[in-house]
Design a protein around this motif. Structure first.
Motif, PDB file in Angstrom:
ATOM      1  N   ARG A  46       0.857  -1.192   0.000  1.00  0.00           N
ATOM      2  CA  ARG A  46       0.000   0.000   0.000  1.00  0.00           C
ATOM      3  C   ARG A  46       0.886   1.233   0.000  1.00  0.00           C
ATOM      4  O   ARG A  46       2.061   1.167   0.357  1.00  0.00           O
ATOM      5  CB  ARG A  46      -0.871  -0.002   1.258  1.00  0.00           C
ATOM      6  CG  ARG A  46      -1.696  -1.240   1.454  1.00  0.00           C
ATOM      7  CD  ARG A  46      -2.269  -1.301   2.852  1.00  0.00           C
ATOM      8  NE  ARG A  46      -3.034  -2.517   3.079  1.00  0.00           N
ATOM      9  CZ  ARG A  46      -3.464  -2.912   4.272  1.00  0.00           C
ATOM     10  NH1 ARG A  46      -3.206  -2.174   5.349  1.00  0.00           N
ATOM     11  NH2 ARG A  46      -4.153  -4.023   4.398  1.00  0.00           N
ATOM     12  N   ALA A  47       0.326   2.368  -0.333  1.00  0.00           N
ATOM     13  CA  ALA A  47       1.093   3.613  -0.322  1.00  0.00           C
ATOM     14  C   ALA A  47       1.702   3.870   1.053  1.00  0.00           C
ATOM     15  O   ALA A  47       2.808   4.391   1.176  1.00  0.00           O
ATOM     16  CB  ALA A  47       0.193   4.777  -0.741  1.00  0.00           C
ATOM     17  N   ALA A  48       0.982   3.466   2.100  1.00  0.00           N
ATOM     18  CA  ALA A  48       1.459   3.683   3.468  1.00  0.00           C
ATOM     19  C   ALA A  48       2.685   2.838   3.803  1.00  0.00           C
ATOM     20  O   ALA A  48       3.343   3.073   4.825  1.00  0.00           O
ATOM     21  CB  ALA A  48       0.343   3.385   4.470  1.00  0.00           C
ATOM     22  N   ASP A  49       3.021   1.867   2.955  1.00  0.00           N
ATOM     23  CA  ASP A  49       4.226   1.053   3.188  1.00  0.00           C
ATOM     24  C   ASP A  49       5.485   1.769   2.707  1.00  0.00           C
ATOM     25  O   ASP A  49       6.596   1.277   2.930  1.00  0.00           O
ATOM     26  CB  ASP A  49       4.103  -0.291   2.460  1.00  0.00           C
ATOM     27  CG  ASP A  49       2.989  -1.158   3.015  1.00  0.00           C
ATOM     28  OD1 ASP A  49       2.361  -1.899   2.227  1.00  0.00           O
ATOM     29  OD2 ASP A  49       2.733  -1.087   4.239  1.00  0.00           O
ATOM     30  N   THR A  50       5.327   2.897   2.033  1.00  0.00           N
ATOM     31  CA  THR A  50       6.489   3.678   1.602  1.00  0.00           C
ATOM     32  C   THR A  50       7.284   4.100   2.828  1.00  0.00           C
ATOM     33  O   THR A  50       6.778   4.798   3.705  1.00  0.00           O
ATOM     34  CB  THR A  50       6.039   4.913   0.813  1.00  0.00           C
ATOM     35  OG1 THR A  50       5.436   4.496  -0.416  1.00  0.00           O
ATOM     36  CG2 THR A  50       7.211   5.837   0.523  1.00  0.00           C
ATOM     37  N   ALA A  51       8.535   3.645   2.897  1.00  0.00           N
ATOM     38  CA  ALA A  51       9.363   3.873   4.085  1.00  0.00           C
ATOM     39  C   ALA A  51      10.727   3.250   3.831  1.00  0.00           C
ATOM     40  O   ALA A  51      10.961   2.624   2.805  1.00  0.00           O
ATOM     41  CB  ALA A  51       8.721   3.245   5.326  1.00  0.00           C
ATOM     42  N   SER A  52      11.606   3.424   4.801  1.00  0.00           N
ATOM     43  CA  SER A  52      12.875   2.696   4.794  1.00  0.00           C
ATOM     44  C   SER A  52      12.759   1.542   5.773  1.00  0.00           C
ATOM     45  O   SER A  52      12.165   1.687   6.843  1.00  0.00           O
ATOM     46  CB  SER A  52      14.030   3.612   5.205  1.00  0.00           C
ATOM     47  OG  SER A  52      14.266   4.595   4.219  1.00  0.00           O
ATOM     48  N   TYR A  53      13.340   0.412   5.385  1.00  0.00           N
ATOM     49  CA  TYR A  53      13.260  -0.790   6.202  1.00  0.00           C
ATOM     50  C   TYR A  53      14.680  -1.211   6.587  1.00  0.00           C
ATOM     51  O   TYR A  53      15.566  -1.283   5.736  1.00  0.00           O
ATOM     52  CB  TYR A  53      12.541  -1.904   5.439  1.00  0.00           C
ATOM     53  CG  TYR A  53      11.085  -1.575   5.213  1.00  0.00           C
ATOM     54  CD1 TYR A  53      10.699  -0.741   4.167  1.00  0.00           C
ATOM     55  CD2 TYR A  53      10.102  -2.062   6.074  1.00  0.00           C
ATOM     56  CE1 TYR A  53       9.372  -0.406   3.975  1.00  0.00           C
ATOM     57  CE2 TYR A  53       8.762  -1.732   5.885  1.00  0.00           C
ATOM     58  CZ  TYR A  53       8.410  -0.900   4.835  1.00  0.00           C
ATOM     59  OH  TYR A  53       7.091  -0.567   4.653  1.00  0.00           O
ATOM     60  N   PHE A  54      14.847  -1.480   7.875  1.00  0.00           N
ATOM     61  CA  PHE A  54      16.165  -1.824   8.398  1.00  0.00           C
ATOM     62  C   PHE A  54      16.131  -3.192   9.060  1.00  0.00           C
ATOM     63  O   PHE A  54      15.195  -3.506   9.792  1.00  0.00           O
ATOM     64  CB  PHE A  54      16.608  -0.803   9.453  1.00  0.00           C
ATOM     65  CG  PHE A  54      16.822   0.587   8.922  1.00  0.00           C
ATOM     66  CD1 PHE A  54      15.761   1.473   8.852  1.00  0.00           C
ATOM     67  CD2 PHE A  54      18.071   0.997   8.512  1.00  0.00           C
ATOM     68  CE1 PHE A  54      15.945   2.758   8.367  1.00  0.00           C
ATOM     69  CE2 PHE A  54      18.261   2.287   8.030  1.00  0.00           C
ATOM     70  CZ  PHE A  54      17.197   3.162   7.959  1.00  0.00           C
ATOM     71  N   CYS A  55      17.163  -3.966   8.810  1.00  0.00           N
ATOM     72  CA  CYS A  55      17.330  -5.166   9.621  1.00  0.00           C
ATOM     73  C   CYS A  55      18.367  -4.858  10.708  1.00  0.00           C
ATOM     74  O   CYS A  55      19.246  -4.014  10.530  1.00  0.00           O
ATOM     75  CB  CYS A  55      17.764  -6.366   8.783  1.00  0.00           C
ATOM     76  SG  CYS A  55      19.458  -6.317   8.174  1.00  0.00           S
ATOM     77  N   ALA A  56      18.220  -5.518  11.819  1.00  0.00           N
ATOM     78  CA  ALA A  56      19.132  -5.337  12.946  1.00  0.00           C
ATOM     79  C   ALA A  56      19.405  -6.703  13.546  1.00  0.00           C
ATOM     80  O   ALA A  56      18.474  -7.486  13.774  1.00  0.00           O
ATOM     81  CB  ALA A  56      18.523  -4.408  13.995  1.00  0.00           C
ATOM     82  N   VAL A  57      20.663  -6.999  13.785  1.00  0.00           N
ATOM     83  CA  VAL A  57      21.021  -8.291  14.348  1.00  0.00           C
ATOM     84  C   VAL A  57      21.546  -8.126  15.762  1.00  0.00           C
ATOM     85  O   VAL A  57      22.266  -7.182  16.077  1.00  0.00           O
ATOM     86  CB  VAL A  57      22.058  -9.025  13.473  1.00  0.00           C
ATOM     87  CG1 VAL A  57      21.493  -9.274  12.095  1.00  0.00           C
ATOM     88  CG2 VAL A  57      23.351  -8.243  13.370  1.00  0.00           C
ATOM     89  N   GLU A  58      21.132  -9.048  16.616  1.00  0.00           N
ATOM     90  CA  GLU A  58      21.655  -9.107  17.963  1.00  0.00           C
ATOM     91  C   GLU A  58      22.589 -10.300  18.034  1.00  0.00           C
ATOM     92  O   GLU A  58      22.188 -11.428  17.776  1.00  0.00           O
ATOM     93  CB  GLU A  58      20.536  -9.269  18.984  1.00  0.00           C
ATOM     94  CG  GLU A  58      21.053  -9.303  20.419  1.00  0.00           C
ATOM     95  CD  GLU A  58      20.047  -9.912  21.373  1.00  0.00           C
ATOM     96  OE1 GLU A  58      18.990  -9.309  21.563  1.00  0.00           O
ATOM     97  OE2 GLU A  58      20.324 -10.996  21.918  1.00  0.00           O
TER      98      GLU A  58
END
Lengths: 110, 115
Positions: free
Chosen positions: A80-92
């Motif tokens: 959806r348009a609302a999914d426009t964003a930056s996505y980050f993965c983070a590892v512990e």
């Protein structure tokens, strides 16, 4: 040093299509997390997958983890348009600190 | 609940000036973190705290100091600001350091420019 590295750096899709992004890391992990960041805002936690899990779902999100390949993927279905964003993965890793990647910028076109 | 709040939202400093960024959380979290975010580099951990009265260095601690006098507050100080510290600063907190519950909650960020 940054452990998680996302691929691709940027992704542009049509509304309704699926978006897939990948994350690779270098050492053994306790868990891997995905976060979303809308422009000018803080990060929001999406999903956490533990090292002994292979797949996890949350709404339209599906995350897989392959510890033998040291990689994870995030799938967003029916975007959806609302999914426009930056996505980050983070590892512990062996401590409670998270190492973030540089992110994948997703643009959903109407 | 307000979650994690940060003060101020924006700030412009001249080289050599000092300032303190304030982070507050109302979720009774034990762990708190300060990150900086620069274009194309993701988030890098500056300092963190595993409980009231404790602090520890992260990945990029030079030029910063922190204090955690109260459980709900985590302060980040710049004693002598440099242009290299121009960045967006994020505070985060988590319930514990447990692998089972390490989801971090982020504040809205502070955009700092050092001239």
């Amino acid at each position: 040093s940054q452990q998680g590295e996302e691929d691709p750096q940027a992704l542009s899709i049509q509304e309704g299509e699926n978006a897939t992004m990948n994350c690779s890391y270098k050492t053994s992990i306790n868990n891997l997390q995905w976060y979303r960041q809308n422009s000018g805002r803080g990060l929001v936690h999406l999903i956490l997958i533990r090292s002994n899990e292979r797949e996890k779902h949350s709404g339209r999100l599906r995350v897989t983890l392959d510890t033998s390949k040291k990689s994870s993927s995030l799938l967003i279905t029916a975007s959806r348009a609302a999914d426009t964003a930056s996505y980050f993965c983070a590892v512990e890793s062996n401590d409670y600190k998270l190492s973030f990647g540089a992110g994948t910028t997703v643009t959903v076109r109407a | 609940n307000a979650g994690v709040t940060q003060t101020p939202k924006f700030r412009v400093l001249k080289t050599g000036q000092s300032m303190t960024l304030l982070c507050a959380q109302d979720m009774n979290h034990e762990y708190m973190y300060w990150y900086r975010q620069d274009p194309g580099m993701g988030l890098r951990l500056i300092h963190y705290s595993v409980g009231e009265g404790t602090t520890a260095k992260g990945e990029v601690p030079d030029g910063y100091n922190v204090s955690r006098l109260k459980k709900q507050n985590f302060l980040l100080g710049l004693e002598s600001a440099a242009p290299s510290q121009t960045s967006v600063y994020f505070c985060a907190s988590s319930f514990s350091g447990s692998t089972l519950y390490n989801e971090q909650f982020f504040g809205p960020g502070t955009r700092l420019t050092v001239l």
